[in-house]
Design an enzyme around this catalytic site. Sequence first.
Site, PDB file in Angstrom:
ATOM      1  N   LYS A   1      11.419  17.345 -17.573  1.00 43.39           N
ATOM      2  CA  LYS A   1      10.518  17.261 -18.725  1.00 43.39           C
ATOM      3  C   LYS A   1      10.440  18.605 -19.434  1.00 43.39           C
ATOM      4  O   LYS A   1      10.483  19.656 -18.776  1.00 43.39           O
ATOM      5  CB  LYS A   1       9.096  16.902 -18.259  1.00 43.39           C
ATOM      6  CG  LYS A   1       9.002  15.573 -17.548  1.00 43.39           C
ATOM      7  CD  LYS A   1       7.596  15.320 -16.989  1.00 43.39           C
ATOM      8  CE  LYS A   1       7.555  13.963 -16.312  1.00 43.39           C
ATOM      9  NZ  LYS A   1       6.307  13.705 -15.593  1.00 43.39           N
TER      10      LYS A   1
ATOM     11  N   CYS B   1      13.624 -23.632  13.498  1.00 46.70           N
ATOM     12  CA  CYS B   1      13.749 -24.486  14.666  1.00 46.70           C
ATOM     13  C   CYS B   1      12.399 -25.175  14.892  1.00 46.70           C
ATOM     14  O   CYS B   1      11.387 -24.493  15.080  1.00 46.70           O
ATOM     15  CB  CYS B   1      14.131 -23.617  15.871  1.00 46.70           C
ATOM     16  SG  CYS B   1      13.935 -24.509  17.424  1.00 46.70           S
TER      17      CYS B   1
ATOM     18  N   ASP C   1       9.373   6.365  -6.427  1.00 45.61           N
ATOM     19  CA  ASP C   1       9.787   4.968  -6.513  1.00 45.61           C
ATOM     20  C   ASP C   1       8.611   4.078  -6.104  1.00 45.61           C
ATOM     21  O   ASP C   1       8.519   3.609  -4.975  1.00 45.61           O
ATOM     22  CB  ASP C   1      10.987   4.739  -5.586  1.00 45.61           C
ATOM     23  CG  ASP C   1      11.717   3.462  -5.940  1.00 45.61           C
ATOM     24  OD1 ASP C   1      11.361   2.838  -6.947  1.00 45.61           O
ATOM     25  OD2 ASP C   1      12.641   3.090  -5.195  1.00 45.61           O
TER      26      ASP C   1
ATOM     27  N   ASP D   1     -11.994  12.960  11.916  1.00 37.74           N
ATOM     28  CA  ASP D   1     -12.070  11.584  11.419  1.00 37.74           C
ATOM     29  C   ASP D   1     -13.367  10.920  11.847  1.00 37.74           C
ATOM     30  O   ASP D   1     -13.996  10.192  11.094  1.00 37.74           O
ATOM     31  CB  ASP D   1     -10.891  10.758  11.962  1.00 37.74           C
ATOM     32  CG  ASP D   1      -9.601  11.133  11.274  1.00 37.74           C
ATOM     33  OD1 ASP D   1      -9.655  12.031  10.397  1.00 37.74           O
ATOM     34  OD2 ASP D   1      -8.558  10.555  11.615  1.00 37.74           O
TER      35      ASP D   1
ATOM     36  N   CYS E   1      19.633 -24.537  16.942  1.00 41.74           N
ATOM     37  CA  CYS E   1      18.974 -23.311  17.403  1.00 41.74           C
ATOM     38  C   CYS E   1      19.826 -22.690  18.513  1.00 41.74           C
ATOM     39  O   CYS E   1      20.180 -23.365  19.482  1.00 41.74           O
ATOM     40  CB  CYS E   1      17.578 -23.636  17.931  1.00 41.74           C
ATOM     41  SG  CYS E   1      16.810 -22.220  18.714  1.00 41.74           S
TER      42      CYS E   1
ATOM     43  N   TYR F   1       0.957  12.237 -12.660  1.00 43.31           N
ATOM     44  CA  TYR F   1       1.806  13.244 -13.291  1.00 43.31           C
ATOM     45  C   TYR F   1       1.623  13.361 -14.802  1.00 43.31           C
ATOM     46  O   TYR F   1       2.438  13.989 -15.467  1.00 43.31           O
ATOM     47  CB  TYR F   1       3.280  12.966 -12.977  1.00 43.31           C
ATOM     48  CG  TYR F   1       3.698  11.516 -13.114  1.00 43.31           C
ATOM     49  CD1 TYR F   1       3.698  10.881 -14.349  1.00 43.31           C
ATOM     50  CD2 TYR F   1       4.072  10.787 -11.997  1.00 43.31           C
ATOM     51  CE1 TYR F   1       4.070   9.561 -14.465  1.00 43.31           C
ATOM     52  CE2 TYR F   1       4.446   9.464 -12.105  1.00 43.31           C
ATOM     53  CZ  TYR F   1       4.441   8.847 -13.345  1.00 43.31           C
ATOM     54  OH  TYR F   1       4.802   7.545 -13.461  1.00 43.31           O
TER      55      TYR F   1
ATOM     56  N   PHE G   1     -16.249  12.089   9.813  1.00 42.40           N
ATOM     57  CA  PHE G   1     -16.172  11.468   8.493  1.00 42.40           C
ATOM     58  C   PHE G   1     -16.684  10.021   8.571  1.00 42.40           C
ATOM     59  O   PHE G   1     -17.517   9.589   7.783  1.00 42.40           O
ATOM     60  CB  PHE G   1     -14.724  11.487   7.988  1.00 42.40           C
ATOM     61  CG  PHE G   1     -14.553  10.941   6.594  1.00 42.40           C
ATOM     62  CD1 PHE G   1     -14.615  11.779   5.490  1.00 42.40           C
ATOM     63  CD2 PHE G   1     -14.351   9.579   6.389  1.00 42.40           C
ATOM     64  CE1 PHE G   1     -14.477  11.266   4.205  1.00 42.40           C
ATOM     65  CE2 PHE G   1     -14.208   9.065   5.111  1.00 42.40           C
ATOM     66  CZ  PHE G   1     -14.265   9.912   4.011  1.00 42.40           C
ATOM     67  N   ASP G   2     -16.193   9.299   9.581  1.00 39.03           N
ATOM     68  CA  ASP G   2     -16.593   7.898   9.727  1.00 39.03           C
ATOM     69  C   ASP G   2     -18.090   7.764   9.937  1.00 39.03           C
ATOM     70  O   ASP G   2     -18.722   6.837   9.442  1.00 39.03           O
ATOM     71  CB  ASP G   2     -15.846   7.239  10.892  1.00 39.03           C
ATOM     72  CG  ASP G   2     -14.387   7.019  10.536  1.00 39.03           C
ATOM     73  OD1 ASP G   2     -14.065   7.100   9.336  1.00 39.03           O
ATOM     74  OD2 ASP G   2     -13.580   6.786  11.448  1.00 39.03           O
TER      75      ASP G   2
ATOM     76  N   CYS H   1      11.053 -23.849  22.671  1.00 36.18           N
ATOM     77  CA  CYS H   1      12.102 -22.902  22.294  1.00 36.18           C
ATOM     78  C   CYS H   1      11.691 -21.510  22.806  1.00 36.18           C
ATOM     79  O   CYS H   1      10.667 -20.972  22.372  1.00 36.18           O
ATOM     80  CB  CYS H   1      12.264 -22.928  20.778  1.00 36.18           C
ATOM     81  SG  CYS H   1      13.436 -21.717  20.184  1.00 36.18           S
TER      82      CYS H   1
HETATM   83  S1  IVH Z   1       6.900  10.560 -16.571  1.00 38.00           S
HETATM   84  C1  IVH Z   1       7.143   8.193 -20.764  1.00 38.00           C
HETATM   85  N1  IVH Z   1       7.254  11.351 -14.131  1.00 38.00           N
HETATM   86  O1  IVH Z   1       9.485   6.246 -13.807  1.00 38.00           O
HETATM   87  C2  IVH Z   1       7.150   7.969 -19.339  1.00 38.00           C
HETATM   88  N2  IVH Z   1       7.582   9.052 -14.605  1.00 38.00           N
HETATM   89  O2  IVH Z   1      10.826   4.688 -16.573  1.00 38.00           O
HETATM   90  C3  IVH Z   1       6.661   9.160 -18.666  1.00 38.00           C
HETATM   91  N3  IVH Z   1       8.133   7.714 -12.623  1.00 38.00           N
HETATM   92  O3  IVH Z   1       7.462   4.145 -15.706  1.00 38.00           O
HETATM   93  C4  IVH Z   1       6.793   9.007 -17.249  1.00 38.00           C
HETATM   94  N4  IVH Z   1       8.082   9.352 -11.177  1.00 38.00           N
HETATM   95  O4  IVH Z   1       6.581   4.822 -13.474  1.00 38.00           O
HETATM   96  C5  IVH Z   1       7.275  10.307 -14.961  1.00 38.00           C
HETATM   97  N5  IVH Z   1       7.472  12.221 -12.008  1.00 38.00           N
HETATM   98  C6  IVH Z   1       7.495  11.176 -12.820  1.00 38.00           C
HETATM   99  C7  IVH Z   1       7.804   9.881 -12.386  1.00 38.00           C
HETATM  100  C8  IVH Z   1       7.841   8.838 -13.306  1.00 38.00           C
HETATM  101  C9  IVH Z   1       8.263   8.047 -11.337  1.00 38.00           C
HETATM  102  C10 IVH Z   1       8.293   6.337 -13.138  1.00 38.00           C
HETATM  103  C11 IVH Z   1       7.229   5.886 -14.092  1.00 38.00           C
HETATM  104  C12 IVH Z   1       7.946   5.378 -15.298  1.00 38.00           C
HETATM  105  C13 IVH Z   1       9.357   5.273 -14.815  1.00 38.00           C
HETATM  106  C14 IVH Z   1      10.339   5.671 -15.881  1.00 38.00           C
END
Ligand code: IVH
Length: 713
Positions: free
Chosen positions: A317, A453, A147, A64, A435, A254, A67-68, A459
Amino acid sequence: MKAFNNNYIIFFCSEKEWIPFFYLFFITFAFHNNSMLTRIKELTELLHQHNYNYYVLDNHIISDSEFDKLLEELAYLEKEYPQYIQQGSPTQRVGGEVTKNFATVQHIFPMLSLGNTYSFEEIEEFDRRVQNAMLQKPEYVCELKYDGVAISLIYENGKLLRAVTRGDGIQGDDVTQNVKTIRTIPLKLFRDYPHFFEVRGEILLPHKAFEKLNAEREDIGEQPFANPRNAASGSLKLQNSTEVANRSLDCRLYMALGNKLPFITHLESFTKLKEWGFKTPETVQKCNSIEEIRAFINHWDMEREKLPFDIDGVVIKVNDFAQQQQLGTTAKSPRWAIAYKFKAKQVLTPLLSIDFQVGRTGVVTPVANLRPVLLAGTMVKRASLHNNDIIQQFDIHENDYLYVEKGGEIIPKIVGVELSNRLPNAKKVAFVSQCPYCQTLLIKKEEEVGYYCPNEWNCPPQVKGKLEHFISRKAMNIDSLGEGKIELLYDKGLVKTSADFYSLKPENILGLEKRTADEAQNERIVSFREKTTENMLAGIKQSKNVPFERVLFAMGIRYVGETTAKKLARYFKNIDTLANATKNELKEVDDVGEMVAESIVQFFNTVENLENIVKLYKVGVKMELDAENQTLISNVLEGKSVVVSGVFSIPRDVMKQKIEQHGGKNVSAISRNIDFVIAGENMGPEKRKKAEKLSIPILSETELEKMIFSLNY
Ligand code: IVH
């Protein structure tokens, strides 16, 4: 021929004799500049490669600090030779841009969402639908459903051009400056990339960074974020990109979109994206049967707690792009993918009691003590009820059985009450009106949900909280005062305000002792022996060297975090000017809006705060910027009020700093009092109109350079 004075070498020669000197100077200058350009290019490439190795491949080749060092060298050279800054330079990661309003941008391709389900039968149905529409058996790819916050990134000629949030799917916010600070998002791609294309993915905040961020927020009296997703989304919308850079956001990309992209399956796209420099999902699995999909889902439903970030399901998918095209999309979502969402983990456990905790800023937070219960791998004993609204909303009664959930949240959340378990005469839980620590009547501000408070000076948890904040690492950094010592000093009546630390005498503290218990109820003894006392007093003395900006942070003004304190210190230079600033003057500082300005004015209108500041000043705590931060390079811009607008060859913060270093004053809004505007690329059209209407001169970056140069040399 030659005479020296202090600073200059003065040549006495005829006009013709000048010529060889002139050439020599010119050649040296050109050669020097050329080598600087080469070094800047070299460092830029090197840092891009190290960034990729470290953040994307997780391959730590250099330390690190090495790098810095490289980054520092590049930042220094870029400051000296701003004309050579390379587009997408790694120094942009530290932020600096301030965006007041995010521009709305139309997506090139609409950002659809995924159809989602909580039932495996619907996944089987999805598979049947796909098979019915296909001639060949489809191959699936399963990956995690991150998420976080969806993002669209546009690359042109291998450079990040634009980053846009999902918005309503048709248009989103342009958050490019903020996204540029995320280290896992490449600013510049490596090789063989398409000329123009889009990448989509998710921006996430890992658990560790989330916990750190919330601790910092609580430290300055701000409401913590409920979960990492909210924190990531809030971070992308911050106006100051330097703050975004500090938040350690991460991403997984992705999906690629564009014309004639060099892959024909989803999995192949990951290989290419990775080669170009993107961080793609590391957990992907090709699945040829519904059983394999089920196994993937079950595995991650069990294992998700072990991941360092939140996922809320699995995405399935179709791998082949031709097949994806054949299946097509509905108005809202593709027919070639589906999301299986995990059910949030929930348990039912009885409420034992409610503690009403008081923080440093006086806010009262109800915390439920629960019968300990195992939830998603951790033992839950307490859960925050946040504020009175939540207690009312759930109509919580004493001894109620509460549903506790751990979904996206790290801190368990109370999501409901099991009414069938309620005891017949159970009393409704009431929020305290006084309080619990000092019995002062609580107050509720209209615009805020919480009670607080108002007894800030007497306090105990508020006083101790302020003292703890004062000594904390990013403030005065007096670590020899940690581990229960403040509690002991406070209990013995030796410290009540931060200034009291500086009048502590060894004879008053030597031999003091207190037995306490830690979280796990283990007994701990805090005592002041000779060495501890010596170290503590040395630490206190040492803190007089802490620079003004950190002293300002240590004062604990509500909403003034580390960055804002730094900006205020740099802008107002000393405590006097700051304390006398009006709300409007305060709002001239980046980051300072109505709420922050109001809080600062209120702080300096409080007699106790002023008295404490005077005491701190008298004992030698720094109340003004150090000289090196104040030195002027010239006074070319003395008395000039300048508005900076648009994008420049150097980060905007550096531009503003430059103006100050030459005696000017940065102002954010255009008015009659402005002397001139420095306009970069894409200057706000409203600002330009207003400046033109008021006949305020609009100068370019080069014109400013010339102005500084001509008077300076
Ligand atoms: S593919 C057509 N892959 O989930 C949408 N989405 O409603 C193609 N998300 O808005 C998305 N992980 O933000 C895809 N591995 C993943 C994902 C992913 C999270 C989110 C994405 C999307 C929502 C789905």
